[in-house]
Every structure is written in structure tokens, then in C-alpha cells.
Design an enzyme around this catalytic site. Structure first.
Site, PDB file in Angstrom:
ATOM      1  N   GLU A 192      41.591 -21.333  67.469  1.00  0.00           N
ATOM      2  CA  GLU A 192      43.149 -21.127  67.788  1.00  0.00           C
ATOM      3  C   GLU A 192      44.096 -22.381  67.748  1.00  0.00           C
ATOM      4  OE1 GLU A 192      45.672 -18.660  71.469  1.00  0.00           O
ATOM      5  OE2 GLU A 192      43.770 -19.895  71.844  1.00  0.00           O
ATOM      6  N   CYS A 251      41.338 -16.003  71.623  1.00  0.00           N
ATOM      7  CA  CYS A 251      41.487 -16.220  73.174  1.00  0.00           C
ATOM      8  C   CYS A 251      41.588 -15.507  74.198  1.00  0.00           C
ATOM      9  CB  CYS A 251      42.677 -17.415  73.086  1.00  0.00           C
ATOM     10  SG  CYS A 251      42.226 -18.678  74.454  1.00  0.00           S
ATOM     11  N   LYS A 256      48.323 -12.392  67.813  1.00  0.00           N
ATOM     12  CA  LYS A 256      47.492 -12.152  69.315  1.00  0.00           C
ATOM     13  C   LYS A 256      48.570 -11.150  70.290  1.00  0.00           C
ATOM     14  CE  LYS A 256      46.236 -15.484  72.938  1.00  0.00           C
ATOM     15  NZ  LYS A 256      46.203 -16.814  73.485  1.00  0.00           N
TER      16      LYS A 256
END
Length: 261
Positions: free
Chosen positions: A43, A149, A114
Site C-alpha cells: 500500500e 490494509c 479503499k
């Protein structure tokens, strides 16, 4: 399918353009040296996941310099490339934490913004917009569901990806060292509960004084750890067997007993 996870060390003293070129070379090496068909990056490796003060200045359009370097690297290597994520500047909206997936010909085939933004009332949570789409990519006999994440803490996202056909998950991250045990635990949990491979690729180094966990990990559908990195820059290479997902789900058909959806 053979996959290589590149746990990149993000050094604030390394110019971003230099890092892009270095990472492109690493991508090409995975095919040449290890026979990788899929390469995964972490990321926000161009900026650092905790370098909030750089998000605005380092933001780039979707087809910006990282796109160009990674598209070329994927094509030259002839690999599927999950190029980690960038700070995307949407000309019609906010910034996004956006993952890029390239086919072996260098074509950008999927993006994932995300969904769960970390930071509570600061950083990514207030500086970036939230994605709203579940994204999968079919390659090498597997269907990869995409997360990033902090998404790893939200099992409902991964259940949704399973319902969309996912048999493996790719999770690039910039996970802090102080919560490393959570990283390993959650990666294994997502694999076990969904009977799917988890390819979780983190960063090494320190972002804005936040030490990174490293410890990228690949977990099989039964929850067994196939490979795990240390804290420094490292490459993990593993073989993924699509038949193992089907066999695990057939031998222990827990997903068939779901009642709440």
C-alpha cells in the site's frame, strides 16, 4: 500460479521517482529469477502510508507516473501485477487510496478504492474519500478479491468478496509495527473463515516516524502460513493451487452453513 510479494522498504530520503524505477526493476526480476506469474506490491509505497503531509503534494492522476512505470514493468515482465496503491487525485472529487491491477500486457484491468479509511478523525480518514465497490480479478485459475490494509479488520468485506466468487484475497498494506500481531492474526483469520488464500503484502522502513511491521504473509485456505517475511525489505515467492481452495471447501463445507447474510 506462482506469486511474488515484494515487501518494499520506504525510505523518506529516497526520491519517489527513484523508488518507482527501483520497484519496476524488482517487478521484472520476479519473472526472470523466480518464474512469478503474479507480483504484489504494498500500500502507498510511493509516498508512505503514514506520510499524510505528503498526500496532497504526491497525489497523482490514475494514469500518472506510477501507472506508467508499473504498466511498463508488467508488460516487460509478462506478469499480472497488483501494483499496490497510490494517492489518487480524482479531478472531480477527493483524494483516494487506489489500488492498480495490470494484466501481463500492461493493460490496467481493475482499480480498487479503499473502502475503510484509517485514522479515525485524522489522516487518511479525513483526507481521502471512501470507495464503495467490491472488486475481484480472475487470473491463473483463481479469483482474487481486493482489500487494502485497514480493510483486513472488517470481515464483512471479505464475505462479500467470497459471495462475488473470490477464492483468494490480495491485501497490500502499510501496517505499523506496534500492531504486528494483529496483522498476522487477521490475515490468518480471513483465510480460515473464508477458506481462501490470503496474500498480504506490507511495507518495511519507517513512514513519518511510524515504524512499519513488514512481515508480509501468504496463508493457504486451511490457515497454514506458506511464507512470512521479516521486518526488512524482502521478497516472498509461493505457489498457489486453485484446486486447494475447492478441496478445502468440499472437505470442510462450513461456508454452506451460513445463516446470516
Amino acid at each position: 500460479m506462482r506469486a511474488s510479494l515484494i515487501q518494499i522498504a520506504v525510505d523518506p530520503d529516497e526520491p519517489v521517482n527513484s523508488r518507482r524505477q527501483r520497484v519496476a526493476s524488482l517487478v521484472r526480476e520476479q519473472r526472470e529469477r523466480h518464474g512469478a506469474e503474479l507480483v504484489v506490491l504494498p500500500e502507498l509505497w510511493p509516498t508512505g502510508a503514514f506520510a499524510y503531509e505528503s498526500f496532497v503534494t504526491e497525489a497523482e492522476p490514475l494514469e500518472g507516473p506510477t501507472y506508467e512505470a508499473m504498466s511498463k514493468a508488467a508488460a516487460e515482465a509478462g506478469v499480472w501485477l497488483h501494483a499496490g496503491s497510490i494517492v489518487e487525485r480524482d479531478p472531480e472529487g477527493p483524494l483516494y487510496n487506489t489500488s492498480l491491477v495490470f494484466a501481463p500486457d500492461g493493460e490496467l484491468v481493475r482499480t480498487y478504492r479503499k473502502i475503510h479509511r484509517f485514522g479515525f478523525d485524522k489522516g487518511e480518514a479525513v483526507m481521502m474519500g471512501a470507495g464503495g465497490e467490491l472488486v475481484t480479478v480472475a487470473a491463473g485459475g483463481l479469483t482474487f478479491g481486493l482489500g487494502t490494509c485497514y480493510d483486513l479488520r472488517f470481515p464483512e468485506l471479505f464475505r462479500g468478496l467470497v459471495d462475488a466468487g473470490a477464492t483468494a484475497f490480495v491485501v497490500p498494506a502499510g501496517w505499523p509495527a506496534r500492531r504486528r500481531e494483529h496483522w498476522t492474526l487477521l490475515a490468518r483469520a480471513r483465510a480460515v473463515e473464508n477458506q481462501a488464500y490470503v496474500l498480504a503484502c506490507g511495507t518495511a522502513g519507517t513512514h513519518a516516524d511510524v515504524e512499519q511491521a513488514g512481515h508480509s504473509i501468504v496463508v493457504d485456505p486451511w490457515g497454514e502460513v506458506l511464507a512470512e517475511a521479516g521486518a526488512a525489505e524482502e521478497v516472498l515467492t509461493v505457489d498457489l493451487d486453485p484446486a486447494k481452495v475447492a478441496a478445502t471447501r468440499e472437505q470442510f463445507p462450513a461456508l454452506k452453513d451460513r445463516r446470516l447474510r
